[in-house]
Motif scaffolding. Structure first.
Motif, PDB file in Angstrom:
ATOM      1  N   ALA A   6     -75.931  -1.029  21.009  1.00 41.94           N
ATOM      2  CA  ALA A   6     -75.904  -1.846  20.140  1.00 41.94           C
ATOM      3  C   ALA A   6     -76.262  -0.662  18.750  1.00 41.94           C
ATOM      4  N   SER A   7     -75.482  -0.912  17.598  1.00 36.41           N
ATOM      5  CA  SER A   7     -75.431  -0.167  16.297  1.00 36.41           C
ATOM      6  C   SER A   7     -75.133  -1.104  15.318  1.00 36.41           C
ATOM      7  N   VAL A   8     -76.345  -0.949  14.369  1.00 33.93           N
ATOM      8  CA  VAL A   8     -76.374  -1.624  13.125  1.00 33.93           C
ATOM      9  C   VAL A   8     -76.428  -0.653  11.839  1.00 33.93           C
ATOM     10  N   VAL A  46     -80.851 -17.169  17.258  1.00 32.94           N
ATOM     11  CA  VAL A  46     -80.287 -16.207  16.333  1.00 32.94           C
ATOM     12  C   VAL A  46     -79.977 -16.584  15.012  1.00 32.94           C
ATOM     13  N   GLU A  47     -79.553 -17.608  14.852  1.00 28.81           N
ATOM     14  CA  GLU A  47     -79.025 -17.874  13.289  1.00 28.81           C
ATOM     15  C   GLU A  47     -80.262 -17.734  12.237  1.00 28.81           C
ATOM     16  N   LEU A  48     -81.550 -17.770  13.020  1.00 31.57           N
ATOM     17  CA  LEU A  48     -82.544 -17.471  11.828  1.00 31.57           C
ATOM     18  C   LEU A  48     -82.714 -16.024  11.500  1.00 31.57           C
ATOM     19  N   VAL A  49     -82.191 -15.289  11.857  1.00 34.59           N
ATOM     20  CA  VAL A  49     -82.021 -13.615  11.443  1.00 34.59           C
ATOM     21  C   VAL A  49     -81.375 -13.704  10.214  1.00 34.59           C
ATOM     22  N   GLU A  50     -80.497 -14.310   9.979  1.00 37.09           N
ATOM     23  CA  GLU A  50     -79.695 -14.467   8.305  1.00 37.09           C
ATOM     24  C   GLU A  50     -80.793 -15.017   7.736  1.00 37.09           C
ATOM     25  N   GLU A  51     -81.503 -16.122   7.865  1.00 38.61           N
ATOM     26  CA  GLU A  51     -82.322 -16.701   6.716  1.00 38.61           C
ATOM     27  C   GLU A  51     -83.525 -16.003   6.545  1.00 38.61           C
ATOM     28  N   PHE A  52     -84.244 -14.999   7.565  1.00 36.84           N
ATOM     29  CA  PHE A  52     -84.972 -14.162   7.242  1.00 36.84           C
ATOM     30  C   PHE A  52     -84.741 -13.164   6.283  1.00 36.84           C
ATOM     31  N   THR A  62     -80.557  -5.432  -3.208  1.00 43.79           N
ATOM     32  CA  THR A  62     -79.110  -5.467  -2.593  1.00 43.79           C
ATOM     33  C   THR A  62     -79.337  -4.927  -1.430  1.00 43.79           C
ATOM     34  N   LEU A  63     -78.815  -5.882  -0.115  1.00 44.78           N
ATOM     35  CA  LEU A  63     -79.062  -5.398   0.969  1.00 44.78           C
ATOM     36  C   LEU A  63     -77.876  -5.756   1.754  1.00 44.78           C
ATOM     37  N   HIS A  64     -77.323  -4.904   2.387  1.00 46.05           N
ATOM     38  CA  HIS A  64     -75.969  -4.978   3.319  1.00 46.05           C
ATOM     39  C   HIS A  64     -76.582  -4.498   4.691  1.00 46.05           C
ATOM     40  N   LEU A  65     -76.226  -5.621   5.664  1.00 48.24           N
ATOM     41  CA  LEU A  65     -76.489  -5.433   6.917  1.00 48.24           C
ATOM     42  C   LEU A  65     -75.109  -5.470   7.792  1.00 48.24           C
ATOM     43  N   ILE A  66     -74.749  -4.259   8.558  1.00 45.44           N
ATOM     44  CA  ILE A  66     -73.105  -4.556   9.081  1.00 45.44           C
ATOM     45  C   ILE A  66     -73.385  -4.096  10.535  1.00 45.44           C
ATOM     46  N   TYR A  67     -72.914  -5.045  11.225  1.00 42.83           N
ATOM     47  CA  TYR A  67     -72.953  -4.841  12.818  1.00 42.83           C
ATOM     48  C   TYR A  67     -71.784  -3.884  13.161  1.00 42.83           C
ATOM     49  N   ASN A  68     -72.085  -2.892  13.829  1.00 40.91           N
ATOM     50  CA  ASN A  68     -71.100  -1.930  14.245  1.00 40.91           C
ATOM     51  C   ASN A  68     -70.449  -2.153  15.616  1.00 40.91           C
ATOM     52  N   ARG A  69     -71.395  -2.532  16.655  1.00 38.73           N
ATOM     53  CA  ARG A  69     -70.942  -2.810  17.958  1.00 38.73           C
ATOM     54  C   ARG A  69     -72.164  -3.246  18.864  1.00 38.73           C
ATOM     55  N   GLY A  70     -71.909  -3.545  20.023  1.00 39.34           N
ATOM     56  CA  GLY A  70     -72.853  -4.051  20.815  1.00 39.34           C
ATOM     57  C   GLY A  70     -72.898  -5.498  21.346  1.00 39.34           C
ATOM     58  N   ARG A  71     -73.587  -5.854  22.467  1.00 37.10           N
ATOM     59  CA  ARG A  71     -73.279  -6.964  23.180  1.00 37.10           C
ATOM     60  C   ARG A  71     -74.793  -7.693  23.444  1.00 37.10           C
ATOM     61  N   ASN A  72     -75.631  -7.109  23.538  1.00 35.45           N
ATOM     62  CA  ASN A  72     -77.007  -7.720  23.729  1.00 35.45           C
ATOM     63  C   ASN A  72     -77.770  -8.039  22.513  1.00 35.45           C
ATOM     64  N   LYS A  73     -77.807  -9.421  22.387  1.00 33.77           N
ATOM     65  CA  LYS A  73     -78.570  -9.834  21.215  1.00 33.77           C
ATOM     66  C   LYS A  73     -79.711  -9.397  20.677  1.00 33.77           C
ATOM     67  N   HIS A 127     -81.009  -6.403  21.266  1.00 37.25           N
ATOM     68  CA  HIS A 127     -80.918  -4.892  20.803  1.00 37.25           C
ATOM     69  C   HIS A 127     -80.054  -5.137  19.426  1.00 37.25           C
ATOM     70  N   ILE A 128     -79.213  -5.960  19.178  1.00 39.72           N
ATOM     71  CA  ILE A 128     -78.450  -5.892  18.069  1.00 39.72           C
ATOM     72  C   ILE A 128     -79.474  -6.497  16.842  1.00 39.72           C
ATOM     73  N   ILE A 129     -80.346  -7.470  17.155  1.00 46.67           N
ATOM     74  CA  ILE A 129     -81.228  -7.731  16.049  1.00 46.67           C
ATOM     75  C   ILE A 129     -82.325  -6.752  15.711  1.00 46.67           C
ATOM     76  N   GLU A 130     -82.762  -6.243  17.093  1.00 49.01           N
ATOM     77  CA  GLU A 130     -83.677  -5.324  16.758  1.00 49.01           C
ATOM     78  C   GLU A 130     -83.370  -3.902  16.134  1.00 49.01           C
ATOM     79  N   ALA A 131     -82.116  -3.285  16.160  1.00 47.46           N
ATOM     80  CA  ALA A 131     -81.534  -2.318  15.453  1.00 47.46           C
ATOM     81  C   ALA A 131     -81.275  -2.980  13.959  1.00 47.46           C
ATOM     82  N   ALA A 132     -81.102  -4.020  13.648  1.00 46.45           N
ATOM     83  CA  ALA A 132     -80.954  -4.422  12.198  1.00 46.45           C
ATOM     84  C   ALA A 132     -82.454  -4.387  11.610  1.00 46.45           C
ATOM     85  N   PHE A 133     -83.495  -4.649  12.216  1.00 41.21           N
ATOM     86  CA  PHE A 133     -84.594  -4.801  11.620  1.00 41.21           C
ATOM     87  C   PHE A 133     -84.982  -3.296  11.526  1.00 41.21           C
TER      88      PHE A 133
END
Length: 190
Positions: free
Chosen positions: A99-101, A128-134, A145-156, A158-164
């Protein structure tokens, strides 16, 4: 040390933070996966962070997750603004296995969220939809101003933890002290 509290019919939240800390965290929101994400955020932002939340999790985790975002954003607002003698902008790309964010932030005192992340499903019992709410509550209550962009990954997870973690590193970079920066804006105020 900044302290904030919020009490509603749905949640009771206390947040304590030290912006220039060492990454120590004591988190208890009643939502295990969310606690893990907030601990990672504190560690990689180098913020000392205590969060306690008693929420109506017998209904679901929505109010707890969103309201923690509100209070954490408000506490950071008090710690950061008015912006002076810091870098202001921060960005980071964090990888976790496959995963990469990427996270880009501007401590602009203007609220905006660009959230390009896959949502849906669960990690354990966590919706998982609560991530956006947070992140929305966090961005609009800081504000930044906050931009969070998913680059790649499959494991949810890993993706969420990379975002945080990406937010944490971007924030740490944005609040880096720079005595030459003055007020980092051509307007002279943020």
């Amino acid at each position: 040390m900044i302290e904030k509290e919020r009490i509603t019919k749905e949640t009771e939240i206390q947040v304590k933070l030290e912006l220039y800390g060492s990454g120590n965290a004591n988190i208890n929101t009643g939502v295990g996966f969310f606690d893990h994400m907030l601990e990672a955020f504190a560690k990689h932002a180098h913020i000392d962070l205590e969060i306690y939340c008693k929420g109506d999790t017998h209904i679901d985790d929505h109010h707890s997750v969103e309201d923690v975002g509100i209070v954490l954003g408000q506490a950071l607002k008090e710690a950061i603004y008015p912006v002076a003698q810091i870098e202001r902008f921060g960005n980071a790309t964090v990888v976790m296995d496959e995963a990469s964010v990427t996270c880009d932030i501007d401590l602009s005192n203007r609220a905006f969220l660009v959230f390009e992340m896959p949502i849906g499903g669960k990690v354990g019992n966590f919706d998982v939809e609560l991530v956006e709410e947070f992140f929305r509550a966090f961005a609009f209550n800081l504000p930044l101003t906050l931009h969070l962009i998913y680059n790649r990954g499959r494991n949810k997870h890993h993706i969420i933890e990379a975002a945080f973690k990406a937010l944490a590193v971007a924030l740490r970079r944005a609040v880096t002290k720079n005595e030459n920066a003055g007020i980092p804006s051509t307007k002279g105020v943020l």
